[in-house]
Design a protein around this motif. Structure first.
Motif, PDB file in Angstrom:
ATOM      1  N   ASP A  86       0.849  -1.224   0.032  1.00 30.67           N
ATOM      2  CA  ASP A  86       0.085   0.229   0.095  1.00 30.67           C
ATOM      3  C   ASP A  86       0.986   1.137   0.286  1.00 30.67           C
ATOM      4  N   ILE A  87       2.271   1.492   0.457  1.00 35.08           N
ATOM      5  CA  ILE A  87       2.781   2.143   0.465  1.00 35.08           C
ATOM      6  C   ILE A  87       4.351   1.670  -0.114  1.00 35.08           C
ATOM      7  N   ASN A  88       5.260   2.705  -0.416  1.00 40.04           N
ATOM      8  CA  ASN A  88       6.306   2.252  -0.976  1.00 40.04           C
ATOM      9  C   ASN A  88       7.416   1.673   0.239  1.00 40.04           C
ATOM     10  N   PHE A  89       7.018   0.450   0.770  1.00 43.33           N
ATOM     11  CA  PHE A  89       7.706   0.082   2.056  1.00 43.33           C
ATOM     12  C   PHE A  89       9.162   0.168   1.927  1.00 43.33           C
ATOM     13  N   ALA A  90       9.742  -0.535   0.569  1.00 41.20           N
ATOM     14  CA  ALA A  90      11.005  -0.623   0.701  1.00 41.20           C
ATOM     15  C   ALA A  90      11.720   0.587   0.641  1.00 41.20           C
ATOM     16  N   ALA A  91      11.195   1.689  -0.095  1.00 34.74           N
ATOM     17  CA  ALA A  91      11.839   2.868  -0.100  1.00 34.74           C
ATOM     18  C   ALA A  91      11.991   3.534   1.165  1.00 34.74           C
ATOM     19  N   TYR A  92      10.827   3.495   2.071  1.00 39.83           N
ATOM     20  CA  TYR A  92      11.121   4.086   3.315  1.00 39.83           C
ATOM     21  C   TYR A  92      11.836   3.258   4.332  1.00 39.83           C
ATOM     22  N   THR A  93      11.981   1.992   4.029  1.00 37.44           N
ATOM     23  CA  THR A  93      12.847   1.140   4.873  1.00 37.44           C
ATOM     24  C   THR A  93      14.351   1.431   4.568  1.00 37.44           C
ATOM     25  N   LEU A  94      14.650   1.565   3.235  1.00 39.24           N
ATOM     26  CA  LEU A  94      16.095   2.045   2.870  1.00 39.24           C
ATOM     27  C   LEU A  94      16.366   3.445   3.424  1.00 39.24           C
ATOM     28  N   ASN A  95      15.644   4.531   3.342  1.00 36.16           N
ATOM     29  CA  ASN A  95      15.623   5.777   4.178  1.00 36.16           C
ATOM     30  C   ASN A  95      16.035   5.575   5.617  1.00 36.16           C
ATOM     31  N   SER A  96      15.124   4.854   6.307  1.00 35.89           N
ATOM     32  CA  SER A  96      15.729   4.575   7.764  1.00 35.89           C
ATOM     33  C   SER A  96      16.719   3.867   7.763  1.00 35.89           C
ATOM     34  N   LEU A  97      17.288   2.876   7.057  1.00 37.97           N
ATOM     35  CA  LEU A  97      18.445   2.277   7.384  1.00 37.97           C
ATOM     36  C   LEU A  97      19.675   2.991   6.804  1.00 37.97           C
ATOM     37  N   PHE A  98      19.599   4.014   6.069  1.00 43.27           N
ATOM     38  CA  PHE A  98      20.488   4.784   5.520  1.00 43.27           C
ATOM     39  C   PHE A  98      20.874   5.896   6.806  1.00 43.27           C
ATOM     40  N   LEU A  99      19.787   6.381   7.119  1.00 43.89           N
ATOM     41  CA  LEU A  99      19.895   7.467   8.374  1.00 43.89           C
ATOM     42  C   LEU A  99      20.231   7.003   9.446  1.00 43.89           C
ATOM     43  N   ALA A 100      19.773   5.779  10.047  1.00 44.52           N
ATOM     44  CA  ALA A 100      20.009   5.071  11.011  1.00 44.52           C
ATOM     45  C   ALA A 100      21.474   4.574  11.081  1.00 44.52           C
ATOM     46  N   THR A 101      22.004   4.063  10.151  1.00 47.75           N
ATOM     47  CA  THR A 101      23.468   3.640   9.984  1.00 47.75           C
ATOM     48  C   THR A 101      24.425   4.841  10.039  1.00 47.75           C
ATOM     49  N   THR A 102      23.962   5.913   9.255  1.00 51.31           N
ATOM     50  CA  THR A 102      25.197   7.099   8.880  1.00 51.31           C
ATOM     51  C   THR A 102      25.145   7.527  10.264  1.00 51.31           C
ATOM     52  N   TYR A 103      24.046   7.985  11.149  1.00 50.44           N
ATOM     53  CA  TYR A 103      24.111   8.179  12.518  1.00 50.44           C
ATOM     54  C   TYR A 103      24.843   7.665  13.456  1.00 50.44           C
ATOM     55  N   ALA A 104      24.557   6.366  13.285  1.00 51.66           N
ATOM     56  CA  ALA A 104      25.354   5.345  14.438  1.00 51.66           C
ATOM     57  C   ALA A 104      26.961   5.207  14.136  1.00 51.66           C
ATOM     58  N   VAL A 105      27.188   5.194  12.879  1.00 47.98           N
ATOM     59  CA  VAL A 105      28.736   5.227  12.649  1.00 47.98           C
ATOM     60  C   VAL A 105      29.282   6.507  13.198  1.00 47.98           C
ATOM     61  N   LEU A 106      28.767   7.632  12.653  1.00 47.55           N
ATOM     62  CA  LEU A 106      29.366   8.946  13.055  1.00 47.55           C
ATOM     63  C   LEU A 106      29.213   9.025  14.659  1.00 47.55           C
ATOM     64  N   ILE A 107      28.197   9.068  15.265  1.00 52.61           N
ATOM     65  CA  ILE A 107      28.233   9.230  16.649  1.00 52.61           C
ATOM     66  C   ILE A 107      29.284   8.278  17.445  1.00 52.61           C
ATOM     67  N   THR A 108      29.092   7.064  17.028  1.00 53.33           N
ATOM     68  CA  THR A 108      30.111   6.057  17.625  1.00 53.33           C
ATOM     69  C   THR A 108      31.526   6.545  17.515  1.00 53.33           C
ATOM     70  N   LEU A 109      31.904   6.993  16.425  1.00 56.16           N
ATOM     71  CA  LEU A 109      33.293   7.363  16.116  1.00 56.16           C
ATOM     72  C   LEU A 109      33.551   8.554  17.044  1.00 56.16           C
ATOM     73  N   SER A 110      32.501   9.546  16.966  1.00 57.19           N
ATOM     74  CA  SER A 110      32.872  10.827  17.628  1.00 57.19           C
ATOM     75  C   SER A 110      32.785  10.803  19.061  1.00 57.19           C
ATOM     76  N   SER A 111      31.838  10.078  19.672  1.00 56.39           N
ATOM     77  CA  SER A 111      31.829   9.786  21.055  1.00 56.39           C
ATOM     78  C   SER A 111      33.068   8.925  21.694  1.00 56.39           C
ATOM     79  N   ALA A 112      33.643   8.019  20.677  1.00 53.58           N
ATOM     80  CA  ALA A 112      34.910   7.299  21.203  1.00 53.58           C
ATOM     81  C   ALA A 112      35.914   8.204  21.140  1.00 53.58           C
TER      82      ALA A 112
END
Length: 299
Positions: A86-112
């Motif tokens: 009913d919605i573009n589930f795959a596209a929104y999933t990729l948006n969430s994965l990209f956003l969460a992964t990018t944020y997680a990698v950056l904040i892990t390195l900066s916090s370390a």
């Protein structure tokens, strides 16, 4: 009389043997009580997920009436198909994965990096600055969201992913605390040997301390990924329809022709929404537990 009394009394070895038999029995009862408590807590925490799955298998009429019991009369697996189509589930999933992964990698390195500085480097006012950093943990995120929105709006970062990049580069107070606790427990001899060999602080951090902190790195990545994956307010406020995440799409766009929400399809989409986090946690749980044991003890 004295002889019979003497015979009736248990000797010291008999009493010791009796207490010895009672000790394993008490331990068994204690272990059994712990297991019963853990099972009760597991059922308590799994209850909402089970309710979500059952709701995803009901019809809209069963959902609306609420009088047909907990179990659906006939499982509606088509709700999951509607959730995916009913919605573009795959596209929104990729948006969430990209956003969460990018944020997680950056904040892990900066916090370390920040945690390494607080743990191993010497500078005037370091303790006071660390106290100020920890005090920011008491501020709710919702309190700073509106000023942050105004700031990002004025510099033209609305409807882009740059706010999450900047948040990731700014480090997290809680993750800085985790890394600082872990790095402070590493022996000073490793650092001194690296300095003698001519290593600078950057090489010491990336070659020695960061590899040793793998449990904390995985835990920080898991926590920050979870924060972003489950966030609804920031994507709804900062992103448009094309760039938004799956959490916003599930809430906003499962509608019938009259514009009413379809709760059963939303429940099916929410059940699918949980799967990536469950998979990530199953693979990372041993590092998560090891980090909790190693980072929260020594100061």
């Amino acid at each position: 009389m004295s002889v019979s009394t003497t015979l009736a009394r248990p000797t010291a070895p008999d009493a010791a043997a009796g207490s010895g038999r009672a000790a394993p029995r008490r331990r068994r009862w204690g272990t059994g009580g712990v297991y019963v408590l853990l099972m009760a807590l597991a059922v308590l925490f799994a209850g909402p997920l089970l309710w979500l799955l059952l709701a995803a298998l009901k019809t809209r009429e069963e959902w609306a009436s609420g009088s047909t019991g907990i179990l659906p009369e006939r499982a509606q697996w088509s709700n999951f198909i509607h959730a995916l189509t009913d919605i573009n589930f795959a596209a929104y999933t990729l948006n969430s994965l990209f956003l969460a992964t990018t944020y997680a990698v950056l904040i892990t390195l900066s916090s370390a990096a920040v945690g390494f500085g607080f743990a191993r480097l010497q500078a005037p006012g370091k303790r006071a600055l660390f106290f100020v950093l920890l005090s920011t943990m008491m501020l709710p995120q919702i309190l700073t969201l509106l000023p942050t929105y105004v700031l990002f709006s004025r510099i033209g970062l609305i409807n882009t992913y740059w706010p999450w990049v900047l948040w990731g580069l700014a480090a997290s107070p809680y993750l800085v605390f985790l890394f600082r606790q872990f790095f402070a427990a590493i022996p000073r001899e490793l650092e001194d040997a690296a300095i003698v060999d001519g290593c600078g602080w950057g090489r010491i951090f990336f070659r020695i301390f960061l590899p040793l902190s793998r449990p904390v790195v995985v835990t920080a990545f898991l926590l920050s990924f979870t924060w972003t994956w489950g966030d609804y307010i920031a994507p709804a406020l900062l992103l448009d329809v094309d760039h938004t995440t799956l959490s916003v799409a599930i809430t906003a766009w499962y509608r019938d022709p009259r514009g009413n929400a379809i709760p059963t399809v939303q429940a099916a989409a929410a059940a699918l929404y949980v799967i990536p986090m469950m998979v990530v946690f199953l693979f990372a749980q041993r590092y998560f537990i090891r980090s909790a044991l190693s980072s929260g003890i020594k100061g």
